[in-house]
Design an enzyme around this catalytic site. Structure first.
Site, PDB file in Angstrom:
ATOM      1  N   HIS A 183     -68.524  -2.352 -52.321  1.00 25.98           N
ATOM      2  CA  HIS A 183     -69.028  -3.701 -52.570  1.00 25.98           C
ATOM      3  C   HIS A 183     -67.985  -4.554 -53.314  1.00 25.98           C
ATOM      4  O   HIS A 183     -67.714  -5.696 -52.930  1.00 25.98           O
ATOM      5  CB  HIS A 183     -70.329  -3.623 -53.369  1.00 25.98           C
ATOM      6  N   HIS A 188     -66.131  -8.554 -53.002  1.00 31.85           N
ATOM      7  CA  HIS A 188     -65.725  -9.541 -54.018  1.00 31.85           C
ATOM      8  C   HIS A 188     -64.233  -9.834 -54.079  1.00 31.85           C
ATOM      9  O   HIS A 188     -63.826 -10.987 -54.225  1.00 31.85           O
ATOM     10  CB  HIS A 188     -66.158  -9.069 -55.414  1.00 31.85           C
ATOM     11  N   GLU A 228     -72.517 -13.954 -54.262  1.00 28.37           N
ATOM     12  CA  GLU A 228     -73.152 -12.793 -53.621  1.00 28.37           C
ATOM     13  C   GLU A 228     -73.634 -13.072 -52.192  1.00 28.37           C
ATOM     14  O   GLU A 228     -73.430 -12.254 -51.304  1.00 28.37           O
ATOM     15  CB  GLU A 228     -74.320 -12.258 -54.456  1.00 28.37           C
TER      16      GLU A 228
HETATM   17  N1  HBI Z   1     -72.553  -6.057 -63.113  1.00 23.60           N
HETATM   18  N2  HBI Z   1     -70.962  -4.425 -62.805  1.00 23.60           N
HETATM   19  C1  HBI Z   1     -71.597  -5.505 -62.356  1.00 23.60           C
HETATM   20  N3  HBI Z   1     -71.268  -6.015 -61.145  1.00 23.60           N
HETATM   21  C2  HBI Z   1     -71.887  -7.109 -60.647  1.00 23.60           C
HETATM   22  O1  HBI Z   1     -71.558  -7.561 -59.520  1.00 23.60           O
HETATM   23  C3  HBI Z   1     -72.883  -7.721 -61.422  1.00 23.60           C
HETATM   24  C4  HBI Z   1     -73.200  -7.167 -62.669  1.00 23.60           C
HETATM   25  N4  HBI Z   1     -74.167  -7.715 -63.413  1.00 23.60           N
HETATM   26  C5  HBI Z   1     -74.861  -8.907 -62.988  1.00 23.60           C
HETATM   27  C6  HBI Z   1     -74.415  -9.433 -61.687  1.00 23.60           C
HETATM   28  N5  HBI Z   1     -73.532  -8.834 -60.989  1.00 23.60           N
HETATM   29  C7  HBI Z   1     -74.910 -10.691 -61.032  1.00 23.60           C
HETATM   30  O2  HBI Z   1     -75.671 -10.420 -59.884  1.00 23.60           O
HETATM   31  C8  HBI Z   1     -75.665 -11.733 -61.816  1.00 23.60           C
HETATM   32  O3  HBI Z   1     -76.812 -11.221 -62.408  1.00 23.60           O
HETATM   33  C9  HBI Z   1     -74.810 -12.534 -62.699  1.00 23.60           C
HETATM   34 FE    FE Z   2     -71.646  -8.164 -56.543  1.00 20.58          FE
END
Ligand code: HBI
Ligand code: FE
Length: 325
Positions: A183, A188, A228
Protein backbone atom coordinates in the site's frame (compact mmCIF):
# COMPACT_ATOMS: atom_id res chain seq x y z
CA UNK A 1 12.94 32.14 24.84
CA UNK A 2 10.70 35.07 25.62
CA UNK A 3 8.93 34.56 22.34
CA UNK A 4 8.54 30.85 23.13
CA UNK A 5 6.89 31.69 26.44
CA UNK A 6 4.52 34.14 24.82
CA UNK A 7 3.45 31.60 22.25
CA UNK A 8 2.92 28.88 24.82
CA UNK A 9 0.81 31.33 26.81
CA UNK A 10 -1.42 31.77 23.77
CA UNK A 11 -1.37 28.06 23.21
CA UNK A 12 -2.38 27.30 26.81
CA UNK A 13 -5.08 29.91 26.96
CA UNK A 14 -6.81 28.33 23.97
CA UNK A 15 -6.04 24.77 25.07
CA UNK A 16 -4.24 24.02 21.84
CA UNK A 17 -3.21 20.36 21.54
CA UNK A 18 0.54 19.73 21.58
CA UNK A 19 2.15 19.53 18.17
CA UNK A 20 5.64 18.82 16.81
CA UNK A 21 7.76 21.92 16.22
CA UNK A 22 10.88 20.32 14.78
CA UNK A 23 11.34 17.22 12.68
CA UNK A 24 12.96 15.24 15.52
CA UNK A 25 9.78 15.77 17.57
CA UNK A 26 8.28 13.09 15.30
CA UNK A 27 10.37 10.59 17.31
CA UNK A 28 7.71 10.84 20.02
CA UNK A 29 5.23 9.06 17.70
CA UNK A 30 7.39 5.93 17.44
CA UNK A 31 5.53 3.91 20.06
CA UNK A 32 2.13 5.55 19.76
CA UNK A 33 0.29 3.32 17.36
CA UNK A 34 -3.35 2.39 17.21
CA UNK A 35 -4.60 -1.22 17.07
CA UNK A 36 -2.25 -3.76 15.49
CA UNK A 37 0.86 -1.76 16.39
CA UNK A 38 2.59 -4.75 17.89
CA UNK A 39 -0.25 -7.25 18.02
CA UNK A 40 -2.62 -8.40 15.32
CA UNK A 41 -6.37 -8.16 15.54
CA UNK A 42 -8.16 -11.50 15.29
CA UNK A 43 -9.55 -10.94 11.78
CA UNK A 44 -6.09 -10.31 10.28
CA UNK A 45 -5.27 -13.16 7.83
CA UNK A 46 -1.94 -13.62 9.65
CA UNK A 47 -3.43 -13.64 13.17
CA UNK A 48 -3.16 -17.41 13.60
CA UNK A 49 0.21 -17.80 11.91
CA UNK A 50 2.97 -17.67 14.57
CA UNK A 51 5.73 -17.39 11.95
CA UNK A 52 4.02 -14.37 10.37
CA UNK A 53 3.43 -12.75 13.76
CA UNK A 54 7.06 -13.21 14.78
CA UNK A 55 8.26 -11.74 11.48
CA UNK A 56 5.94 -8.74 11.71
CA UNK A 57 7.05 -8.20 15.31
CA UNK A 58 10.75 -8.20 14.33
CA UNK A 59 10.15 -5.68 11.55
CA UNK A 60 8.14 -3.28 13.71
CA UNK A 61 10.79 -3.40 16.46
CA UNK A 62 13.13 -1.66 14.03
CA UNK A 63 10.53 1.06 13.50
CA UNK A 64 10.10 1.41 17.25
CA UNK A 65 13.84 1.95 17.72
CA UNK A 66 14.32 4.31 14.76
CA UNK A 67 15.24 7.93 15.51
CA UNK A 68 15.48 10.96 13.22
CA UNK A 69 18.76 11.13 11.32
CA UNK A 70 19.55 7.42 11.46
CA UNK A 71 19.70 5.38 8.25
CA UNK A 72 16.32 3.77 7.60
CA UNK A 73 16.12 0.06 8.45
CA UNK A 74 16.87 -2.27 5.55
CA UNK A 75 14.78 -5.42 5.58
CA UNK A 76 16.00 -8.60 3.97
CA UNK A 77 12.74 -9.98 2.65
CA UNK A 78 12.10 -13.73 2.47
CA UNK A 79 11.19 -15.60 -0.71
CA UNK A 80 7.62 -15.95 0.55
CA UNK A 81 7.36 -12.18 1.08
CA UNK A 82 8.82 -11.49 -2.35
CA UNK A 83 6.29 -13.87 -3.91
CA UNK A 84 3.46 -11.91 -2.31
CA UNK A 85 4.96 -8.66 -3.58
CA UNK A 86 5.32 -10.08 -7.09
CA UNK A 87 1.66 -11.02 -7.28
CA UNK A 88 0.48 -7.62 -6.11
CA UNK A 89 3.02 -5.69 -8.20
CA UNK A 90 2.38 -7.54 -11.44
CA UNK A 91 -1.36 -7.22 -11.29
CA UNK A 92 -1.39 -3.53 -10.38
CA UNK A 93 1.46 -2.50 -12.68
CA UNK A 94 -0.52 -3.79 -15.64
CA UNK A 95 -3.53 -1.63 -14.72
CA UNK A 96 -1.76 1.68 -14.15
CA UNK A 97 -1.52 2.83 -17.79
CA UNK A 98 -5.29 2.71 -18.07
CA UNK A 99 -6.33 4.00 -14.64
CA UNK A 100 -3.56 6.02 -12.94
CA UNK A 101 -3.20 9.79 -13.25
CA UNK A 102 -0.53 11.39 -15.44
CA UNK A 103 1.75 12.39 -12.54
CA UNK A 104 1.77 8.84 -11.16
CA UNK A 105 2.61 7.42 -14.60
CA UNK A 106 5.44 9.92 -14.98
CA UNK A 107 7.09 8.96 -11.69
CA UNK A 108 6.61 5.20 -11.74
CA UNK A 109 9.34 4.42 -14.32
CA UNK A 110 11.72 6.67 -12.37
CA UNK A 111 11.13 4.50 -9.30
CA UNK A 112 11.84 1.44 -11.41
CA UNK A 113 15.13 2.98 -12.58
CA UNK A 114 16.26 4.57 -9.31
CA UNK A 115 14.75 2.59 -6.46
CA UNK A 116 14.69 -1.01 -7.67
CA UNK A 117 10.91 -1.07 -8.16
CA UNK A 118 10.04 -4.24 -10.05
CA UNK A 119 8.31 -7.61 -9.67
CA UNK A 120 11.36 -9.34 -8.14
CA UNK A 121 12.39 -6.95 -5.36
CA UNK A 122 10.59 -5.21 -2.55
CA UNK A 123 12.14 -1.73 -2.62
CA UNK A 124 13.92 -0.40 0.48
CA UNK A 125 12.53 2.74 2.14
CA UNK A 126 16.06 4.17 2.57
CA UNK A 127 16.51 4.23 -1.23
CA UNK A 128 13.03 5.62 -1.81
CA UNK A 129 13.46 8.29 0.84
CA UNK A 130 16.66 9.56 -0.83
CA UNK A 131 14.90 9.68 -4.18
CA UNK A 132 11.88 11.56 -2.82
CA UNK A 133 14.13 14.02 -1.01
CA UNK A 134 15.71 14.95 -4.35
CA UNK A 135 12.30 15.37 -5.99
CA UNK A 136 10.23 17.26 -3.42
CA UNK A 137 12.00 17.15 -0.06
CA UNK A 138 9.65 14.43 1.18
CA UNK A 139 11.29 11.74 3.31
CA UNK A 140 10.06 8.48 4.79
CA UNK A 141 10.14 7.18 8.35
CA UNK A 142 9.42 3.61 9.42
CA UNK A 143 6.29 3.10 11.55
CA UNK A 144 4.91 0.20 13.60
CA UNK A 145 1.40 0.41 12.16
CA UNK A 146 -1.53 2.80 12.10
CA UNK A 147 -0.81 6.16 13.70
CA UNK A 148 -3.54 8.36 15.08
CA UNK A 149 -4.90 10.68 12.39
CA UNK A 150 -3.44 13.66 14.27
CA UNK A 151 0.10 12.27 14.43
CA UNK A 152 -0.04 11.00 10.88
CA UNK A 153 -1.25 14.34 9.48
CA UNK A 154 1.13 16.39 11.67
CA UNK A 155 4.12 14.62 10.10
CA UNK A 156 3.01 15.72 6.62
CA UNK A 157 3.67 19.33 7.70
CA UNK A 158 7.37 18.37 7.73
CA UNK A 159 7.06 16.54 4.40
CA UNK A 160 7.52 13.29 6.27
CA UNK A 161 5.51 10.20 5.39
CA UNK A 162 5.31 7.24 7.77
CA UNK A 163 5.75 3.93 5.98
CA UNK A 164 5.24 0.40 7.25
CA UNK A 165 7.79 -2.21 6.10
CA UNK A 166 6.05 -5.51 6.75
CA UNK A 167 3.97 -7.12 4.02
CA UNK A 168 0.45 -8.60 4.11
CA UNK A 169 -0.08 -12.32 4.78
CA UNK A 170 0.75 -14.63 1.84
CA UNK A 171 -2.58 -16.48 2.11
CA UNK A 172 -4.41 -13.49 0.65
CA UNK A 173 -2.12 -11.33 -1.52
CA UNK A 174 -4.93 -9.06 -2.66
CA UNK A 175 -6.23 -8.18 0.79
CA UNK A 176 -4.88 -6.38 3.84
CA UNK A 177 -6.82 -4.87 6.76
CA UNK A 178 -3.93 -2.52 7.63
CA UNK A 179 -1.38 -0.47 5.70
CA UNK A 180 1.54 -2.64 4.50
CA UNK A 181 4.51 -2.01 2.20
CA UNK A 182 2.44 -2.76 -0.93
CA UNK A 183 0.00 0.00 0.00
CA UNK A 184 2.71 2.50 0.97
CA UNK A 185 5.22 1.85 -1.81
CA UNK A 186 2.84 1.32 -4.71
CA UNK A 187 -0.05 3.50 -3.57
CA UNK A 188 1.48 6.47 -1.74
CA UNK A 189 5.15 6.83 -2.65
CA UNK A 190 4.92 7.76 -6.36
CA UNK A 191 2.94 10.95 -5.83
CA UNK A 192 5.19 12.23 -3.05
CA UNK A 193 7.69 12.69 -5.89
CA UNK A 194 5.31 15.14 -7.60
CA UNK A 195 5.81 18.78 -6.51
CA UNK A 196 2.14 19.73 -6.70
CA UNK A 197 0.91 16.69 -4.83
CA UNK A 198 3.66 17.22 -2.22
CA UNK A 199 2.34 20.72 -1.67
CA UNK A 200 -1.23 19.49 -1.28
CA UNK A 201 -0.14 16.90 1.29
CA UNK A 202 1.94 19.40 3.26
CA UNK A 203 -0.95 21.87 3.25
CA UNK A 204 -3.18 19.30 4.97
CA UNK A 205 -0.32 18.66 7.41
CA UNK A 206 0.23 22.31 8.28
CA UNK A 207 -3.49 22.83 8.89
CA UNK A 208 -3.47 19.88 11.31
CA UNK A 209 -0.86 21.33 13.69
CA UNK A 210 -2.57 22.21 16.94
CA UNK A 211 -5.99 21.82 15.31
CA UNK A 212 -9.08 20.96 17.37
CA UNK A 213 -10.27 17.32 17.36
CA UNK A 214 -13.17 18.40 15.19
CA UNK A 215 -10.88 19.98 12.62
CA UNK A 216 -8.58 16.95 12.66
CA UNK A 217 -11.55 14.82 11.71
CA UNK A 218 -12.32 17.13 8.80
CA UNK A 219 -8.72 17.12 7.62
CA UNK A 220 -8.52 13.33 7.93
CA UNK A 221 -11.66 13.12 5.78
CA UNK A 222 -10.09 15.42 3.20
CA UNK A 223 -6.99 13.22 3.26
CA UNK A 224 -9.22 10.17 2.77
CA UNK A 225 -10.95 11.62 -0.31
CA UNK A 226 -7.71 12.90 -1.85
CA UNK A 227 -4.53 11.00 -0.91
CA UNK A 228 -6.40 7.73 -0.27
CA UNK A 229 -9.35 7.66 -2.68
CA UNK A 230 -8.96 10.76 -4.84
CA UNK A 231 -9.83 10.94 -8.51
CA UNK A 232 -8.80 13.71 -10.89
CA UNK A 233 -9.94 15.05 -14.21
CA UNK A 234 -7.67 14.72 -17.24
CA UNK A 235 -9.33 16.30 -20.24
CA UNK A 236 -12.51 14.30 -20.77
CA UNK A 237 -11.26 11.42 -18.64
CA UNK A 238 -11.24 10.70 -14.93
CA UNK A 239 -8.18 8.99 -13.43
CA UNK A 240 -7.12 7.78 -9.97
CA UNK A 241 -4.52 9.35 -7.73
CA UNK A 242 -5.54 7.99 -4.30
CA UNK A 243 -3.27 5.33 -2.77
CA UNK A 244 -6.18 3.19 -1.57
CA UNK A 245 -7.20 2.86 -5.22
CA UNK A 246 -3.73 2.51 -6.72
CA UNK A 247 -2.96 -0.36 -4.33
CA UNK A 248 -6.24 -2.27 -4.83
CA UNK A 249 -6.92 -3.73 -8.26
CA UNK A 250 -10.57 -4.42 -7.41
CA UNK A 251 -11.46 -0.95 -6.23
CA UNK A 252 -9.31 0.76 -8.88
CA UNK A 253 -11.42 -0.80 -11.60
CA UNK A 254 -14.71 -0.25 -9.76
CA UNK A 255 -14.00 3.41 -8.95
CA UNK A 256 -13.69 4.32 -12.61
CA UNK A 257 -16.96 2.67 -13.67
CA UNK A 258 -20.38 4.33 -13.60
CA UNK A 259 -21.35 2.51 -10.38
CA UNK A 260 -20.08 4.90 -7.68
CA UNK A 261 -21.17 8.51 -7.44
CA UNK A 262 -18.58 11.15 -8.37
CA UNK A 263 -18.70 14.67 -7.03
CA UNK A 264 -16.42 17.63 -7.59
CA UNK A 265 -13.81 18.11 -4.87
CA UNK A 266 -14.89 20.97 -2.62
CA UNK A 267 -13.15 21.01 0.79
CA UNK A 268 -16.13 22.34 2.77
CA UNK A 269 -18.38 19.53 1.46
CA UNK A 270 -15.71 16.85 1.20
CA UNK A 271 -14.62 17.43 4.81
CA UNK A 272 -17.99 16.33 6.21
CA UNK A 273 -18.76 13.42 3.88
CA UNK A 274 -19.30 10.09 5.70
CA UNK A 275 -17.47 7.04 4.35
CA UNK A 276 -17.20 3.30 4.96
CA UNK A 277 -13.71 1.92 5.68
CA UNK A 278 -14.23 -1.79 5.01
CA UNK A 279 -15.98 -1.73 1.64
CA UNK A 280 -15.66 0.04 -1.70
CA UNK A 281 -16.51 3.73 -1.53
CA UNK A 282 -20.02 4.71 -2.67
CA UNK A 283 -18.86 8.29 -3.32
CA UNK A 284 -15.61 9.66 -4.75
CA UNK A 285 -14.48 13.25 -5.18
CA UNK A 286 -12.87 14.44 -8.40
CA UNK A 287 -10.23 17.19 -8.30
CA UNK A 288 -9.47 19.40 -11.32
CA UNK A 289 -5.75 19.24 -10.53
CA UNK A 290 -3.48 19.06 -7.48
CA UNK A 291 -2.86 22.80 -7.74
CA UNK A 292 -6.55 23.58 -7.87
CA UNK A 293 -7.20 21.25 -4.90
CA UNK A 294 -4.40 22.96 -2.96
CA UNK A 295 -5.73 26.44 -3.57
CA UNK A 296 -9.26 25.40 -2.57
CA UNK A 297 -7.84 23.75 0.52
CA UNK A 298 -5.93 26.92 1.50
CA UNK A 299 -9.12 28.89 1.32
CA UNK A 300 -10.94 26.29 3.40
CA UNK A 301 -8.13 26.18 5.98
CA UNK A 302 -8.22 29.92 6.48
CA UNK A 303 -11.85 29.52 7.61
CA UNK A 304 -10.80 27.14 10.42
CA UNK A 305 -10.32 28.81 13.77
CA UNK A 306 -6.82 28.58 15.20
CA UNK A 307 -5.31 31.32 17.38
CA UNK A 308 -2.01 31.30 15.50
CA UNK A 309 -0.53 30.69 12.07
CA UNK A 310 2.24 28.30 11.19
CA UNK A 311 5.02 28.46 8.64
CA UNK A 312 7.40 25.65 7.76
CA UNK A 313 11.08 26.56 7.67
CA UNK A 314 12.82 24.03 5.40
CA UNK A 315 16.31 25.26 6.38
CA UNK A 316 15.83 24.18 9.99
CA UNK A 317 13.07 21.62 9.32
CA UNK A 318 10.97 23.31 11.92
CA UNK A 319 7.60 24.97 12.24
CA UNK A 320 7.47 28.65 13.11
CA UNK A 321 4.44 29.74 15.06
CA UNK A 322 3.16 33.21 14.29
CA UNK A 323 0.95 34.79 16.88
CA UNK A 324 -1.87 36.51 15.03
CA UNK A 325 -4.32 36.77 17.87
N1 HBI B 1 -1.03 5.57 9.85
N2 HBI B 1 0.85 4.31 9.47
C1 HBI B 1 -0.20 4.97 8.99
N3 HBI B 1 -0.40 5.02 7.65
C2 HBI B 1 -1.46 5.67 7.12
O1 HBI B 1 -1.62 5.70 5.87
C3 HBI B 1 -2.34 6.33 7.99
C4 HBI B 1 -2.10 6.26 9.37
N4 HBI B 1 -2.95 6.85 10.22
C5 HBI B 1 -4.08 7.61 9.75
C6 HBI B 1 -4.21 7.66 8.29
N5 HBI B 1 -3.41 7.02 7.52
C7 HBI B 1 -5.25 8.42 7.52
O2 HBI B 1 -6.17 7.57 6.88
C8 HBI B 1 -6.05 9.52 8.17
O3 HBI B 1 -6.76 9.06 9.28
C9 HBI B 1 -5.30 10.76 8.38
FE1 FE C 1 -2.72 5.04 3.12
Amino acid sequence: LEEEEEISAVVNEHAVPWFPRKVSDLDTFAEKVMEMGEELSSDHPGAKDPVYRRRRYDIVQKAKEYRTGQPLPRIEYTQEEKDTWRQVYTRLRAMYPKYACREFLHVFPLLEQNCAYGPDTIPQIEDISRFLKDCTGFTLRPVMGLLTPRDFLNSLAFRVFHSTQYIRHHSDPYYTPEPDCCHELLGHVPLFADPNFAELAQEIGLASLGASDEDIEKLATIFWFTAEFGLCREGTEVRAFGAGLLSSFGELEYALTEKPEKRTFDPSLTAVQKYPITQYQPVYFVADSFRDATSKLREFNSSMRRPFQVRYNPYTQSVEVLDTK
